[in-house]
Design a protein around this motif. Structure first.
Motif, PDB file in Angstrom:
ATOM      1  N   THR A  12       1.022  -6.790 -18.632  1.00 37.18           N
ATOM      2  CA  THR A  12       0.595  -7.875 -19.529  1.00 37.18           C
ATOM      3  C   THR A  12      -0.297  -7.390 -20.662  1.00 37.18           C
ATOM      4  OG1 THR A  12      -1.379  -8.327 -18.216  1.00 37.18           O
ATOM      5  CG2 THR A  12       0.653  -9.448 -17.549  1.00 37.18           C
ATOM      6  N   ASP A  13      -0.636  -6.094 -20.662  1.00 38.17           N
ATOM      7  CA  ASP A  13      -1.575  -5.518 -21.623  1.00 38.17           C
ATOM      8  C   ASP A  13      -2.971  -6.124 -21.438  1.00 38.17           C
ATOM      9  OD1 ASP A  13      -1.942  -3.541 -23.546  1.00 38.17           O
ATOM     10  OD2 ASP A  13      -1.932  -4.997 -25.184  1.00 38.17           O
ATOM     11  N   GLY A  14      -3.224  -6.632 -20.226  1.00 37.23           N
ATOM     12  CA  GLY A  14      -4.527  -7.216 -19.922  1.00 37.23           C
ATOM     13  C   GLY A  14      -5.370  -6.283 -19.075  1.00 37.23           C
ATOM     14  N   ILE A  15      -6.166  -6.862 -18.192  1.00 34.26           N
ATOM     15  CA  ILE A  15      -7.149  -6.109 -17.410  1.00 34.26           C
ATOM     16  C   ILE A  15      -6.968  -6.381 -15.915  1.00 34.26           C
ATOM     17  CG2 ILE A  15      -9.626  -6.086 -16.827  1.00 34.26           C
ATOM     18  CD1 ILE A  15     -10.104  -6.454 -19.869  1.00 34.26           C
ATOM     19  N   ILE A  16      -7.093  -5.338 -15.121  1.00 32.79           N
ATOM     20  CA  ILE A  16      -7.154  -5.478 -13.663  1.00 32.79           C
ATOM     21  C   ILE A  16      -8.569  -5.128 -13.237  1.00 32.79           C
ATOM     22  CG2 ILE A  16      -6.243  -4.708 -11.444  1.00 32.79           C
ATOM     23  CD1 ILE A  16      -3.715  -3.799 -12.917  1.00 32.79           C
ATOM     24  N   LEU A  17      -9.253  -6.080 -12.627  1.00 33.49           N
ATOM     25  CA  LEU A  17     -10.630  -5.872 -12.194  1.00 33.49           C
ATOM     26  C   LEU A  17     -10.683  -5.803 -10.668  1.00 33.49           C
ATOM     27  CD1 LEU A  17     -13.862  -7.176 -13.639  1.00 33.49           C
ATOM     28  CD2 LEU A  17     -13.478  -7.650 -11.232  1.00 33.49           C
ATOM     29  N   THR A  18     -11.300  -4.747 -10.157  1.00 32.24           N
ATOM     30  CA  THR A  18     -11.478  -4.584  -8.712  1.00 32.24           C
ATOM     31  C   THR A  18     -12.968  -4.567  -8.411  1.00 32.24           C
ATOM     32  OG1 THR A  18      -9.455  -3.247  -8.621  1.00 32.24           O
ATOM     33  CG2 THR A  18     -10.904  -3.186  -6.695  1.00 32.24           C
ATOM     34  N   ALA A  19     -13.406  -5.502  -7.549  1.00 33.59           N
ATOM     35  CA  ALA A  19     -14.819  -5.600  -7.179  1.00 33.59           C
ATOM     36  C   ALA A  19     -14.988  -5.183  -5.726  1.00 33.59           C
ATOM     37  CB  ALA A  19     -15.314  -7.025  -7.380  1.00 33.59           C
ATOM     38  N   GLN A  20     -15.971  -4.321  -5.475  1.00 32.18           N
ATOM     39  CA  GLN A  20     -16.295  -3.923  -4.106  1.00 32.18           C
ATOM     40  C   GLN A  20     -17.422  -4.830  -3.618  1.00 32.18           C
ATOM     41  OE1 GLN A  20     -18.413  -0.149  -2.161  1.00 32.18           O
ATOM     42  NE2 GLN A  20     -16.534   0.430  -3.231  1.00 32.18           N
ATOM     43  N   VAL A  21     -17.063  -5.687  -2.656  1.00 33.38           N
ATOM     44  CA  VAL A  21     -17.974  -6.733  -2.197  1.00 33.38           C
ATOM     45  C   VAL A  21     -18.483  -6.415  -0.793  1.00 33.38           C
ATOM     46  CG1 VAL A  21     -18.239  -9.204  -1.788  1.00 33.38           C
ATOM     47  CG2 VAL A  21     -16.652  -8.394  -3.547  1.00 33.38           C
ATOM     48  N   ILE A  22     -19.784  -6.585  -0.583  1.00 30.24           N
ATOM     49  CA  ILE A  22     -20.399  -6.344   0.726  1.00 30.24           C
ATOM     50  C   ILE A  22     -20.072  -7.495   1.680  1.00 30.24           C
ATOM     51  CG2 ILE A  22     -22.606  -6.205   1.967  1.00 30.24           C
ATOM     52  CD1 ILE A  22     -22.227  -3.720   0.486  1.00 30.24           C
ATOM     53  N   ARG A  23     -19.749  -7.145   2.918  1.00 29.55           N
ATOM     54  CA  ARG A  23     -19.628  -8.147   3.991  1.00 29.55           C
ATOM     55  C   ARG A  23     -20.957  -8.160   4.750  1.00 29.55           C
ATOM     56  NH1 ARG A  23     -14.664  -9.791   5.845  1.00 29.55           N
ATOM     57  NH2 ARG A  23     -12.825  -8.901   4.849  1.00 29.55           N
ATOM     58  N   PRO A  24     -21.816  -9.136   4.543  1.00 25.51           N
ATOM     59  CA  PRO A  24     -23.150  -9.124   5.161  1.00 25.51           C
ATOM     60  C   PRO A  24     -23.103  -9.026   6.685  1.00 25.51           C
ATOM     61  CG  PRO A  24     -23.012 -10.816   3.481  1.00 25.51           C
ATOM     62  CD  PRO A  24     -21.615 -10.305   3.678  1.00 25.51           C
ATOM     63  N   GLY A  25     -22.158  -9.713   7.326  1.00 28.20           N
ATOM     64  CA  GLY A  25     -22.072  -9.710   8.782  1.00 28.20           C
ATOM     65  C   GLY A  25     -21.838  -8.336   9.371  1.00 28.20           C
ATOM     66  N   SER A  26     -21.127  -7.492   8.656  1.00 28.50           N
ATOM     67  CA  SER A  26     -20.809  -6.156   9.171  1.00 28.50           C
ATOM     68  C   SER A  26     -22.015  -5.227   9.157  1.00 28.50           C
ATOM     69  CB  SER A  26     -19.668  -5.544   8.348  1.00 28.50           C
ATOM     70  OG  SER A  26     -20.077  -5.378   7.008  1.00 28.50           O
ATOM     71  N   LEU A  27     -23.081  -5.618   8.433  1.00 27.60           N
ATOM     72  CA  LEU A  27     -24.293  -4.796   8.383  1.00 27.60           C
ATOM     73  C   LEU A  27     -25.337  -5.242   9.407  1.00 27.60           C
ATOM     74  CD1 LEU A  27     -24.734  -4.504   4.514  1.00 27.60           C
ATOM     75  CD2 LEU A  27     -23.983  -2.711   6.066  1.00 27.60           C
ATOM     76  N   ASP A  28     -25.009  -6.278  10.175  1.00 27.62           N
ATOM     77  CA  ASP A  28     -25.938  -6.774  11.192  1.00 27.62           C
ATOM     78  C   ASP A  28     -26.026  -5.772  12.341  1.00 27.62           C
ATOM     79  OD1 ASP A  28     -27.482  -8.138  12.937  1.00 27.62           O
ATOM     80  OD2 ASP A  28     -26.238  -9.946  13.016  1.00 27.62           O
ATOM     81  N   LYS A  29     -27.209  -5.189  12.539  1.00 32.87           N
ATOM     82  CA  LYS A  29     -27.378  -4.155  13.569  1.00 32.87           C
ATOM     83  C   LYS A  29     -27.331  -4.728  14.982  1.00 32.87           C
ATOM     84  CE  LYS A  29     -30.048  -1.037  10.637  1.00 32.87           C
ATOM     85  NZ  LYS A  29     -31.332  -0.327  10.432  1.00 32.87           N
ATOM     86  N   LYS A  30     -27.685  -6.003  15.119  1.00 29.25           N
ATOM     87  CA  LYS A  30     -27.706  -6.616  16.447  1.00 29.25           C
ATOM     88  C   LYS A  30     -26.291  -6.891  16.962  1.00 29.25           C
ATOM     89  CE  LYS A  30     -32.225  -8.767  15.816  1.00 29.25           C
ATOM     90  NZ  LYS A  30     -32.977 -10.050  15.738  1.00 29.25           N
TER      91      LYS A  30
END
Length: 301
Positions: A12-30
């Protein structure tokens, strides 16, 4: 969002945007989950903002960019014009100016932020750390978004940013990885611009010379042929360096004098020959000093 990759959409001659998003639950140490710490959210649009809004059609959160550590730009987009691509981020209030800006060389930008390597759980932190390791090297260069804009808008000076490449490496049994090979991101050389368009890349040797001229060498290693044993090498560590550049116009011609003062330490000598007498040691160190000076001059030239 901790990392952003921007690629060209050739359909399309446009833009592809890729965002790396944090999953907060996966960082829960408990109660850590088995899911990945980050998720990559990809969307398309004619502009960056349209692509971001289009992401809400398939992702259940509004992306927030105040914690973005790095923006990686596709090489082809950078060749065309980089400033319009960054406009949304610098115009808005979320992105911080010290976010690192890098060009993806020979690979899509999305692939760079999609490779898991290093010991950090968050891949964007791994990329940030290898960029900030530049303080130990003088053959790489890095630029933040605000640094890029300052130089792109000034007269007589042009931006230089960092380069990220993807390499394939062999995995060893001790690493306990399923595949025999894996991909790794390498921070190397420099991307050179003319105003806001990429014009090419510097290799590591050329980047050394650039850093000497700009006075940006604070540390690094110079490997020299050993004076004590043929085929062996000597390691010189750069501890500190300053550069002074003066210009002169004579008969209509411009010339520059570049003076570099550097403190260095001999940290490794592979040669086996032992030096017993102090006079010989001083003579040897003087020769190593001359070797180092000649190498720095060659890199600048």
């Amino acid at each position: 969002v901790v990392a952003v990759a921007i690629d060209k959409d050739y359909e399309t001659d446009g833009i592809i945007l890729t965002a790396q998003v944090i999953r907060p639950g996966s960082l829960d140490k408990k109660s850590p989950g088995k899911e990945a710490v980050v998720e990559l959210v990809t969307s398309k649009g004619k502009t960056i903002f349209e692509a971001i809004r289009n992401a809400t059609q398939e992702f259940d959160r509004i992306n927030f960019y105040a914690h973005t550590k790095i923006i990686v730009i596709d090489e082809q987009l950078a060749y065309e014009d980089l400033t319009p691509i960054l406009d949304f981020f610098v115009r808005g209030k979320e992105l911080r100016g010290y976010t690192w800006l890098c060009i993806a060389k020979n690979v899509p930008a999305s692939e760079v932020i999609g490779i898991k390597d290093g010991v950090d759980k968050i891949q964007a932190s791994y990329l940030k750390d290898i960029i900030e390791n530049k303080k130990y090297q003088h053959h790489v260069i890095a630029s933040s978004v605000i640094d890029y804009y300052r130089k792109a808008l000034q007269e007589g000076i042009n931006p230089v940013t960092g380069v990220l490449e993807v390499m394939e490496v062999n995995n060893q049994p001790v690493e306990n990885k399923e595949d025999k090979k894996s991909k790794q991101v390498r921070f190397s050389g420099a991307a050179v611009f003319k105003r806001d368009a990429l014009v090419g890349f510097f290799n590591e040797k050329e980047t050394k010379g650039l850093n000497w001229v700009l006075g940006k060498v604070s540390s690094g290693v110079i490997a020299l042929p050993s004076l004590l044993d043929q085929g062996k090498f000597t390691s010189i560590e750069i501890k500190d360096s300053t550069t002074k550049v003066t210009s002169e116009i004579k008969d209509g011609k411009v010339s520059f004098t570049i003076k570099v003062k550097s403190d260095v330490i001999l940290v490794e000598e592979q040669g086996k020959l032992k030096i017993i007498y102090p006079k010989k040691m001083l003579d040897y160190l003087e020769k190593v000093k001359k070797q180092t000076e000649k190498t720095i001059e060659e890199e600048i030239s």
